[in-house]
Design an enzyme around this catalytic site. Structure first.
Site, PDB file in Angstrom:
ATOM      1  N   LYS A 109     -10.804  12.603   7.613  1.00  0.00           N
ATOM      2  CA  LYS A 109     -10.366  12.266   8.961  1.00  0.00           C
ATOM      3  C   LYS A 109     -10.414  13.501   9.851  1.00  0.00           C
ATOM      4  CE  LYS A 109      -6.999   8.654   7.757  1.00  0.00           C
ATOM      5  NZ  LYS A 109      -7.586   7.541   8.512  1.00  0.00           N
TER       6      LYS A 109
ATOM      7  N   ARG B 111      -7.479  -0.845   1.080  1.00  0.00           N
ATOM      8  CA  ARG B 111      -7.946  -2.114   0.513  1.00  0.00           C
ATOM      9  C   ARG B 111      -8.322  -1.966  -0.947  1.00  0.00           C
ATOM     10  NH1 ARG B 111     -12.447  -2.385   5.086  1.00  0.00           N
ATOM     11  NH2 ARG B 111     -10.798  -1.156   6.065  1.00  0.00           N
TER      12      ARG B 111
ATOM     13  N   LYS C 208       0.865  -1.185   0.000  1.00  0.00           N
ATOM     14  CA  LYS C 208       0.000   0.000   0.000  1.00  0.00           C
ATOM     15  C   LYS C 208       0.897   1.229   0.000  1.00  0.00           C
ATOM     16  CE  LYS C 208      -3.247   2.556   3.006  1.00  0.00           C
ATOM     17  NZ  LYS C 208      -4.148   2.509   4.186  1.00  0.00           N
TER      18      LYS C 208
ATOM     19  N   GLU D  59      -9.440   3.274   1.969  1.00  0.00           N
ATOM     20  CA  GLU D  59      -8.879   3.339   0.618  1.00  0.00           C
ATOM     21  C   GLU D  59      -7.755   2.344   0.378  1.00  0.00           C
ATOM     22  OE1 GLU D  59      -7.777   5.033   3.052  1.00  0.00           O
ATOM     23  OE2 GLU D  59      -5.604   4.845   2.792  1.00  0.00           O
TER      24      GLU D  59
ATOM     25  N   ASP E  24      -2.949  10.147   3.420  1.00  0.00           N
ATOM     26  CA  ASP E  24      -4.333   9.689   3.561  1.00  0.00           C
ATOM     27  C   ASP E  24      -5.135  10.701   4.377  1.00  0.00           C
ATOM     28  OD1 ASP E  24      -6.709   8.356   3.817  1.00  0.00           O
ATOM     29  OD2 ASP E  24      -5.949   6.770   5.141  1.00  0.00           O
TER      30      ASP E  24
ATOM     31  N   ASP F  86       1.353   6.541   5.422  1.00  0.00           N
ATOM     32  CA  ASP F  86       0.419   5.526   4.925  1.00  0.00           C
ATOM     33  C   ASP F  86       0.959   4.765   3.705  1.00  0.00           C
ATOM     34  OD1 ASP F  86      -1.925   4.275   5.629  1.00  0.00           O
ATOM     35  OD2 ASP F  86      -3.200   5.506   4.348  1.00  0.00           O
TER      36      ASP F  86
HETATM   37  N1  BES Z   1      -4.450   4.495   6.867  1.00  0.00           N
HETATM   38  C1  BES Z   1      -5.586   4.215   7.638  1.00  0.00           C
HETATM   39  C2  BES Z   1      -5.321   3.256   8.787  1.00  0.00           C
HETATM   40  C3  BES Z   1      -4.401   3.731   9.880  1.00  0.00           C
HETATM   41  C4  BES Z   1      -4.911   4.190  11.060  1.00  0.00           C
HETATM   42  C5  BES Z   1      -3.036   3.633   9.750  1.00  0.00           C
HETATM   43  C6  BES Z   1      -4.071   4.588  12.074  1.00  0.00           C
HETATM   44  C7  BES Z   1      -2.180   4.035  10.762  1.00  0.00           C
HETATM   45  C8  BES Z   1      -2.700   4.510  11.933  1.00  0.00           C
HETATM   46  C9  BES Z   1      -6.669   3.577   6.765  1.00  0.00           C
HETATM   47  O1  BES Z   1      -6.692   3.993   5.451  1.00  0.00           O
HETATM   48  C10 BES Z   1      -7.978   3.951   7.348  1.00  0.00           C
HETATM   49  O2  BES Z   1      -8.292   5.109   7.349  1.00  0.00           O
HETATM   50  N2  BES Z   1      -8.723   2.965   7.838  1.00  0.00           N
HETATM   51  C11 BES Z   1      -9.980   3.196   8.418  1.00  0.00           C
HETATM   52  C12 BES Z   1     -10.930   2.152   7.897  1.00  0.00           C
HETATM   53  C13 BES Z   1     -12.358   2.404   8.266  1.00  0.00           C
HETATM   54  C14 BES Z   1     -12.876   3.617   7.550  1.00  0.00           C
HETATM   55  C15 BES Z   1     -13.160   1.181   7.908  1.00  0.00           C
HETATM   56  C16 BES Z   1      -9.834   3.080   9.928  1.00  0.00           C
HETATM   57  O3  BES Z   1      -9.076   2.237  10.384  1.00  0.00           O
HETATM   58  O4  BES Z   1     -10.442   3.868  10.641  1.00  0.00           O
HETATM   59 ZN    ZN Z   2      -4.935   4.655   4.688  1.00  0.00          ZN
HETATM   60 MN    MN Z   3      -7.824   5.747   5.159  1.00  0.00          MN
END
Ligand code: BES
Ligand code: ZN
Ligand code: MN
Length: 509
Positions: free
Chosen positions: A283, A363, A271, A361, A276, A294
């Site tokens: 966010k 996935r 990835k 995003e 992000d 990310d």
């Molecule tokens: N890049 C984030 C995940 C992440 C969170 C990485 C904290 C490092 C530290 C990922 O793209 C994300 O935003 N995931 C979401 C998924 C959700 C929307 C289903 C998450 O984990 O909140």
């Molecule tokens: Zn992400």
């Molecule tokens: Mn994300």
């Protein structure tokens, strides 16, 4: 950092600082049992110089504990640093890795620019294993993240010398030494990328850094962008990239060792979200800056490929890194949108994905990356991604999450963890979790609700690997260390580079 091996007697080495190791030999587990630190060297002069401080009880030889002596009597060295390894029975090559990092990080802020690090003499450890681990640890310890400070506080260490014990096999140690340099530098390569802010490392610039590295170490490489995504019908990858002014990069690296034509082809998929923001499902601003990391999964794959190219295992490997920026804009995808993922074969339709949350995003880009790796011939897949906050909730910053649809591939990965010293915890997959991402309008949706979020994310990826043996690494909690340790700076950790390399080596060393 210049590095070299020395075979001179320890007491005669002229250096600013000689580092020697000590372990605690106390086996009595009673709470009042006093530590019994012993120096792990046969050199009588060094032992004599350290005798008083070891007897004082001030130094317990705990893991990465240090004590410094100036002008040690009977030694040519100006300073003697004793580094603890902890309980002797528990000492492994991994303890050596951190001890060497500790020694390097000890001298850095003190204006000392060179050191000699004495390899321990311990029956339970091989000299080659210690050599490789110590050199690797020295490089990892040397790294500091303050690359954009006008006046850097910590200058780099100029020279690291590893002193071999008397009677060591010179050729074997030299080979192990060279391997340690490769392992350390490859992790630092990945860490430097993760450290870069989003404005200094766009998907295009990540592609350039990958290409430069690939050319340097002799890997085949291609870096594609928007047009190729269209051609391959990578609708999932593009759905993330479409909201950004920065074009995406589809990075492909190839390792094809001479003489290897058959056997497995390992596909490494990373990835590479260079920033992000969450997209339209934006966010919160608190800690959003951390989302420059990310692309750590992609960086880990690049670091591993660098090490693979230099260590030359006898197995073919391809890496696919999907780099994009996840941004909100007038062209960004919206919750409710339906996207069509890349088809595995041109005659079959791609799976349709209902976008519930544009912040899920990772996935999406990985779905097309995994399909593309299979199309390029990968017979076994491994992916790495900072994929879910849910994984951090489950395992904290201690273990990274791991998932697999194949016990054989997993057994190989698991066996490599003892060598890499990294912590991954296998989590479950299952039909009930797969149910949670079924869509009412299309094939699947990109989030499965609040519970089991790391698992439903893995189930999403599993849809695209189909029956290919596969391992998924969720490194969200480990890619960035919040606190510094005696042997490693806070910041980008380089996690997964070592474990991915060891997994690859199991298929052809
Ligand atoms: N890049 C984030 C995940 C992440 C969170 C990485 C904290 C490092 C530290 C990922 O793209 C994300 O935003 N995931 C979401 C998924 C959700 C929307 C289903 C998450 O984990 O909140
Ligand atoms: Zn992400
Ligand atoms: Mn994300």
């Amino acid at each position: 950092m210049k590095t070299q091996l020395s075979f001179a007697p320890l007491s005669q080495v002229k250096t600013e600082l000689l580092a020697v190791l000590a372990a605690d030999t106390q086996t009595d587990k009673a709470p009042d049992a006093k530590p019994q630190p012993v120096l792990l060297t046969a050199d009588a002069a060094v032992k004599a110089a350290a005798a008083a401080v070891l007897a004082s009880g001030e130094f317990k030889a705990g893991a990465n504990e240090t004590i410094l002596l100036h002008a040690p009597a009977g030694l040519a060295a100006k300073r003697l640093l004793i580094v603890g390894l902890g309980k002797q029975a528990k000492v492994t090559a991994n303890s050596l890795r951190s001890a060497a990092g500790t020694a390097v990080r000890f001298i850095k802020p003190r204006g000392i620019r060179e050191l000699v690090f004495a390899l321990p003499e311990l029956e339970t450890l091989t000299a080659t294993g210690c050599t490789s681990a110590a050199v690797e640890g020295a490089f990892v310890g040397e790294f500091d993240p303050d690359t954009y400070r006008s006046e850097r506080k910590d200058q780099s260490v100029e020279s690291f010398t590893l002193a071999a014990p008397a009677g060591a096999d010179k050729a074997a140690l030299e080979a192990a030494f060279a391997e340690g340099v490769i392992l350390g530098e490859s992790q630092n390569f990945a860490r430097a990328l993760v450290n870069e802010p989003g404005n200094k490392l766009t998907p295009t610039l990540l592609g350039q850094r990958a290409a430069l590295m690939a050319a340097e170490v002799g890997l085949g490489w291609e870096v594609h962008s928007t047009e190729k995504l269209r051609e391959l019908k990578m609708g999932a990858f593009w759905s993330v990239a479409q909201g950004s002014a920065e074009p995406p990069a589809l990075i492909v690296l190839r390792y094809e060792p001479k003489g290897v034509t058959g056997g497995p082809i390992l596909g490494l998929v990373g990835k590479g979200i260079t920033f992000d923001s969450g997209g339209i499902s934006i966010k919160p601003s608190d800690k959003m800056e951390e989302m420059k990391t990310d692309m750590a999964g992609g960086a880990a794959m690049l670091g591993a490929m660098r090490a693979i190219a230099l260590l030359k295992p006898k197995v073919r490997v391809i890496a696919v890194i999907c780099a994009a920026e996840n941004m909100p804009s007038g062209t960004a995808q919206k919750p409710g949108d339906v996207q069509t993922a890349m088809p595995f074969s041109p005659d079959k339709p791609g799976k349709t994905i209902e976008i519930i949350n544009t912040d899920a995003e990772g996935r999406l880009v990985l779905a097309d990356g995994l399909t593309y790796a299979r199309q390029l011939g990968a017979t076994h897949l491994i992916d790495a991604a900072t994929l879910t906050g849910a994984c951090v909730v489950a395992l904290g910053h201690v273990n990274a999450g791991a998932f697999s649809n194949d016990d054989e591939a997993w057994a190989k990965f698991d066996a490599g963890l003892a060598i890499s010293g990294e912590k991954f915890w296998r989590m479950p997959l299952g039909e009930e979790y797969a149910e949670m991402i079924k869509s009412d309008i299309g094939d699947i949706k990109n989030t499965g609700g609040r519970w089991g979020g790391a698992i439903t994310a893995a189930e999403f990826l599993k849809v695209f690997v189909e029956d290919t043996p596969w391992i998924h690494l969720d490194i969200a909690g480990l890619a960035w260390a919040e606190d510094s340790k005696p042997y490693i700076a806070k910041g980008p950790s380089g996690v997964a580079v070592r474990s991915i390399l060891e997994w690859v080596r199991k298929y052809g060393s």
